[in-house]
Design a protein around this motif. Structure first.
Motif, PDB file in Angstrom:
ATOM      1  N   GLN A  90     -30.413 -66.747 -57.003  1.00 21.25           N
ATOM      2  CA  GLN A  90     -30.922 -65.703 -56.746  1.00 21.25           C
ATOM      3  C   GLN A  90     -29.853 -64.760 -56.538  1.00 21.25           C
ATOM      4  O   GLN A  90     -29.250 -64.692 -55.663  1.00 21.25           O
ATOM      5  N   VAL A  91     -29.462 -63.799 -57.202  1.00 17.10           N
ATOM      6  CA  VAL A  91     -28.116 -62.618 -57.129  1.00 17.10           C
ATOM      7  C   VAL A  91     -29.185 -61.864 -56.566  1.00 17.10           C
ATOM      8  O   VAL A  91     -30.218 -60.930 -57.044  1.00 17.10           O
ATOM      9  N   GLN A  92     -27.440 -61.123 -55.888  1.00 20.44           N
ATOM     10  CA  GLN A  92     -28.535 -59.524 -55.195  1.00 20.44           C
ATOM     11  C   GLN A  92     -27.305 -59.179 -55.150  1.00 20.44           C
ATOM     12  O   GLN A  92     -25.762 -59.375 -54.772  1.00 20.44           O
ATOM     13  N   VAL A  93     -27.011 -57.412 -54.968  1.00 21.39           N
ATOM     14  CA  VAL A  93     -26.165 -56.765 -55.061  1.00 21.39           C
ATOM     15  C   VAL A  93     -26.726 -55.964 -54.557  1.00 21.39           C
ATOM     16  O   VAL A  93     -27.799 -55.267 -54.699  1.00 21.39           O
ATOM     17  N   VAL A  94     -25.648 -55.494 -53.109  1.00 19.05           N
ATOM     18  CA  VAL A  94     -26.217 -54.453 -52.411  1.00 19.05           C
ATOM     19  C   VAL A  94     -25.033 -53.228 -52.244  1.00 19.05           C
ATOM     20  O   VAL A  94     -23.820 -53.759 -51.305  1.00 19.05           O
ATOM     21  N   GLU A  95     -25.813 -52.225 -52.511  1.00 13.26           N
ATOM     22  CA  GLU A  95     -24.161 -51.065 -52.089  1.00 13.26           C
ATOM     23  C   GLU A  95     -24.770 -50.807 -50.812  1.00 13.26           C
ATOM     24  O   GLU A  95     -25.763 -50.379 -50.100  1.00 13.26           O
ATOM     25  N   SER A  96     -23.524 -50.060 -50.724  1.00 11.30           N
ATOM     26  CA  SER A  96     -23.644 -49.032 -48.784  1.00 11.30           C
ATOM     27  C   SER A  96     -22.218 -48.375 -48.696  1.00 11.30           C
ATOM     28  O   SER A  96     -21.237 -48.201 -49.217  1.00 11.30           O
ATOM     29  N   GLY A  97     -22.407 -47.216 -48.127  1.00 13.09           N
ATOM     30  CA  GLY A  97     -21.478 -46.276 -47.790  1.00 13.09           C
ATOM     31  C   GLY A  97     -21.445 -44.889 -48.376  1.00 13.09           C
ATOM     32  O   GLY A  97     -20.648 -44.225 -47.989  1.00 13.09           O
ATOM     33  N   GLY A  98     -22.223 -44.596 -48.976  1.00 13.58           N
ATOM     34  CA  GLY A  98     -22.791 -43.271 -49.400  1.00 13.58           C
ATOM     35  C   GLY A  98     -22.798 -42.384 -48.822  1.00 13.58           C
ATOM     36  O   GLY A  98     -24.032 -42.645 -46.867  1.00 13.58           O
ATOM     37  N   GLY A  99     -23.716 -41.321 -48.308  1.00 21.97           N
ATOM     38  CA  GLY A  99     -23.525 -40.147 -47.201  1.00 21.97           C
ATOM     39  C   GLY A  99     -23.097 -38.454 -47.890  1.00 21.97           C
ATOM     40  O   GLY A  99     -23.218 -38.093 -48.946  1.00 21.97           O
ATOM     41  N   LEU A 100     -23.959 -37.656 -46.980  1.00 18.27           N
ATOM     42  CA  LEU A 100     -23.640 -36.149 -47.223  1.00 18.27           C
ATOM     43  C   LEU A 100     -22.027 -36.394 -46.879  1.00 18.27           C
ATOM     44  O   LEU A 100     -21.675 -35.740 -45.857  1.00 18.27           O
ATOM     45  N   VAL A 101     -21.129 -35.209 -47.465  1.00 12.72           N
ATOM     46  CA  VAL A 101     -19.642 -35.270 -47.022  1.00 12.72           C
ATOM     47  C   VAL A 101     -19.432 -33.800 -47.695  1.00 12.72           C
ATOM     48  O   VAL A 101     -19.972 -33.076 -48.779  1.00 12.72           O
ATOM     49  N   GLN A 102     -18.427 -32.697 -47.307  1.00 18.18           N
ATOM     50  CA  GLN A 102     -18.210 -32.059 -47.971  1.00 18.18           C
ATOM     51  C   GLN A 102     -17.319 -32.215 -49.031  1.00 18.18           C
ATOM     52  O   GLN A 102     -16.725 -33.065 -49.024  1.00 18.18           O
ATOM     53  N   PRO A 103     -16.955 -31.157 -49.670  1.00 12.09           N
ATOM     54  CA  PRO A 103     -15.974 -31.145 -50.901  1.00 12.09           C
ATOM     55  C   PRO A 103     -14.784 -31.417 -50.672  1.00 12.09           C
ATOM     56  O   PRO A 103     -13.911 -31.356 -49.006  1.00 12.09           O
ATOM     57  N   GLY A 104     -13.483 -32.444 -51.288  1.00  9.01           N
ATOM     58  CA  GLY A 104     -12.763 -32.954 -50.353  1.00  9.01           C
ATOM     59  C   GLY A 104     -12.233 -33.727 -49.491  1.00  9.01           C
ATOM     60  O   GLY A 104     -11.138 -34.358 -49.347  1.00  9.01           O
ATOM     61  N   ALA A 105     -13.580 -34.570 -48.718  1.00  8.72           N
ATOM     62  CA  ALA A 105     -13.573 -35.101 -48.175  1.00  8.72           C
ATOM     63  C   ALA A 105     -13.668 -36.426 -48.877  1.00  8.72           C
ATOM     64  O   ALA A 105     -14.084 -36.789 -50.748  1.00  8.72           O
ATOM     65  N   SER A 106     -14.067 -37.422 -48.404  1.00 10.61           N
ATOM     66  CA  SER A 106     -13.859 -39.244 -48.770  1.00 10.61           C
ATOM     67  C   SER A 106     -14.642 -40.240 -48.185  1.00 10.61           C
ATOM     68  O   SER A 106     -15.526 -39.881 -47.382  1.00 10.61           O
ATOM     69  N   LEU A 107     -14.989 -40.741 -49.476  1.00 10.96           N
ATOM     70  CA  LEU A 107     -16.123 -41.762 -48.900  1.00 10.96           C
ATOM     71  C   LEU A 107     -15.822 -43.541 -49.393  1.00 10.96           C
ATOM     72  O   LEU A 107     -14.891 -43.869 -50.297  1.00 10.96           O
ATOM     73  N   ARG A 108     -15.796 -44.417 -48.774  1.00  4.77           N
ATOM     74  CA  ARG A 108     -15.723 -45.560 -49.448  1.00  4.77           C
ATOM     75  C   ARG A 108     -17.079 -46.766 -49.918  1.00  4.77           C
ATOM     76  O   ARG A 108     -17.680 -46.380 -48.700  1.00  4.77           O
ATOM     77  N   LEU A 109     -17.350 -46.630 -51.102  1.00  6.18           N
ATOM     78  CA  LEU A 109     -18.643 -47.817 -50.991  1.00  6.18           C
ATOM     79  C   LEU A 109     -18.147 -48.933 -51.123  1.00  6.18           C
ATOM     80  O   LEU A 109     -17.020 -49.105 -51.599  1.00  6.18           O
ATOM     81  N   SER A 110     -19.415 -50.002 -50.683  1.00 13.47           N
ATOM     82  CA  SER A 110     -19.208 -51.254 -50.826  1.00 13.47           C
ATOM     83  C   SER A 110     -20.958 -51.631 -51.302  1.00 13.47           C
ATOM     84  O   SER A 110     -21.474 -51.179 -51.226  1.00 13.47           O
TER      85      SER A 110
END
Length: 126
Positions: free
Chosen positions: A1-21
Protein backbone atom coordinates in the motif's frame (compact mmCIF):
# COMPACT_ATOMS: atom_id res chain seq x y z
CA UNK A 1 0.00 0.00 0.00
CA UNK A 2 1.38 3.36 -1.03
CA UNK A 3 1.20 6.23 1.41
CA UNK A 4 2.14 9.84 0.72
CA UNK A 5 2.35 12.18 3.69
CA UNK A 6 3.10 15.89 3.47
CA UNK A 7 4.19 18.11 6.33
CA UNK A 8 5.79 21.46 6.96
CA UNK A 9 2.99 23.86 6.18
CA UNK A 10 2.09 26.76 8.41
CA UNK A 11 1.35 30.44 8.77
CA UNK A 12 4.10 32.80 7.66
CA UNK A 13 4.54 36.43 6.69
CA UNK A 14 5.27 37.60 3.16
CA UNK A 15 8.93 37.15 2.31
CA UNK A 16 9.38 34.18 4.62
CA UNK A 17 10.49 30.68 3.69
CA UNK A 18 9.06 27.24 4.32
CA UNK A 19 10.21 23.76 3.48
CA UNK A 20 7.57 21.14 2.82
CA UNK A 21 8.36 17.47 3.19
CA UNK A 22 6.73 14.49 1.54
CA UNK A 23 7.46 11.07 2.99
CA UNK A 24 6.50 8.13 0.82
CA UNK A 25 6.09 4.48 1.72
CA UNK A 26 5.27 1.55 -0.52
CA UNK A 27 6.91 3.19 -3.52
CA UNK A 28 10.45 4.31 -4.27
CA UNK A 29 10.72 8.03 -4.99
CA UNK A 30 13.91 7.57 -7.00
CA UNK A 31 12.14 5.39 -9.57
CA UNK A 32 8.90 7.33 -9.60
CA UNK A 33 7.97 10.73 -10.89
CA UNK A 34 7.27 12.96 -7.92
CA UNK A 35 5.30 16.17 -8.15
CA UNK A 36 4.11 19.09 -6.05
CA UNK A 37 0.78 20.80 -6.65
CA UNK A 38 -1.28 23.36 -4.80
CA UNK A 39 -4.94 24.18 -4.66
CA UNK A 40 -7.05 27.08 -3.48
CA UNK A 41 -10.77 26.66 -2.84
CA UNK A 42 -12.79 26.79 -6.02
CA UNK A 43 -9.81 26.20 -8.30
CA UNK A 44 -8.14 23.23 -9.90
CA UNK A 45 -4.87 21.92 -8.57
CA UNK A 46 -1.94 23.84 -9.96
CA UNK A 47 1.26 22.13 -10.97
CA UNK A 48 4.35 23.51 -9.23
CA UNK A 49 7.26 21.16 -9.77
CA UNK A 50 8.19 17.60 -10.57
CA UNK A 51 11.22 15.34 -10.67
CA UNK A 52 10.83 13.19 -13.75
CA UNK A 53 11.94 9.62 -13.20
CA UNK A 54 13.20 9.03 -16.73
CA UNK A 55 15.92 11.70 -16.71
CA UNK A 56 15.96 12.77 -13.03
CA UNK A 57 15.51 16.37 -14.08
CA UNK A 58 13.36 18.82 -12.16
CA UNK A 59 10.70 20.89 -13.90
CA UNK A 60 8.94 23.95 -12.55
CA UNK A 61 5.91 25.99 -13.38
CA UNK A 62 6.91 29.49 -14.44
CA UNK A 63 4.96 31.00 -11.53
CA UNK A 64 7.36 29.52 -8.96
CA UNK A 65 10.56 29.08 -10.92
CA UNK A 66 13.36 30.82 -9.06
CA UNK A 67 11.53 30.90 -5.73
CA UNK A 68 10.68 27.22 -5.19
CA UNK A 69 13.14 24.35 -5.28
CA UNK A 70 12.20 20.69 -5.34
CA UNK A 71 14.68 18.11 -4.11
CA UNK A 72 14.83 14.47 -3.16
CA UNK A 73 16.50 12.38 -0.48
CA UNK A 74 16.42 8.83 -1.77
CA UNK A 75 17.79 7.40 1.46
CA UNK A 76 14.78 8.80 3.31
CA UNK A 77 12.39 8.18 0.43
CA UNK A 78 11.35 11.78 0.81
CA UNK A 79 10.95 14.76 -1.47
CA UNK A 80 10.99 18.39 -0.43
CA UNK A 81 9.73 21.71 -1.67
CA UNK A 82 11.77 24.66 -0.47
CA UNK A 83 9.72 27.82 -0.83
CA UNK A 84 11.40 31.18 -0.54
CA UNK A 85 10.14 34.74 -0.68
CA UNK A 86 6.59 33.61 -0.10
CA UNK A 87 3.81 35.83 -1.36
CA UNK A 88 0.19 36.28 -0.33
CA UNK A 89 -0.87 34.43 -3.47
CA UNK A 90 1.08 31.35 -2.42
CA UNK A 91 -1.61 30.64 0.18
CA UNK A 92 -3.05 27.22 -0.66
CA UNK A 93 -3.13 23.59 0.28
CA UNK A 94 0.02 21.94 -1.02
CA UNK A 95 -0.06 18.37 -2.26
CA UNK A 96 2.61 15.84 -3.05
CA UNK A 97 1.97 13.23 -5.70
CA UNK A 98 3.67 10.16 -7.13
CA UNK A 99 3.32 8.62 -10.53
CA UNK A 100 4.65 5.49 -12.16
CA UNK A 101 3.98 5.87 -15.87
CA UNK A 102 4.20 9.54 -16.70
CA UNK A 103 5.75 10.87 -19.84
CA UNK A 104 7.39 14.27 -19.96
CA UNK A 105 4.47 16.02 -21.62
CA UNK A 106 2.09 14.95 -18.85
CA UNK A 107 4.03 16.13 -15.80
CA UNK A 108 1.78 19.07 -15.08
CA UNK A 109 -1.50 17.21 -15.26
CA UNK A 110 -3.13 16.12 -12.03
CA UNK A 111 -4.63 13.03 -13.62
CA UNK A 112 -1.17 11.73 -14.54
CA UNK A 113 -0.30 10.92 -10.94
CA UNK A 114 -1.36 7.76 -9.18
CA UNK A 115 -0.94 8.57 -5.49
CA UNK A 116 -1.63 11.70 -3.48
CA UNK A 117 -1.10 12.92 0.02
CA UNK A 118 -3.69 14.62 2.17
CA UNK A 119 -2.15 18.04 1.70
CA UNK A 120 -0.60 20.60 4.01
CA UNK A 121 -1.90 24.14 4.44
CA UNK A 122 0.36 27.07 3.70
CA UNK A 123 -0.95 30.48 4.66
CA UNK A 124 0.94 33.65 3.84
CA UNK A 125 -0.44 36.63 5.68
CA UNK A 126 0.77 39.90 7.09
Amino acid sequence: QVQVVESGGGLVQPGASLRLSCVVSGLTVRTSTMGWFRQVPGSERQFLAAIFRNNQNTYYDDSVNGRFTMSRDSAKNTVYLQMNNLKLEDTAIYYCAAGRGLILSTLRFERSYDYWGQGTQVTVSS
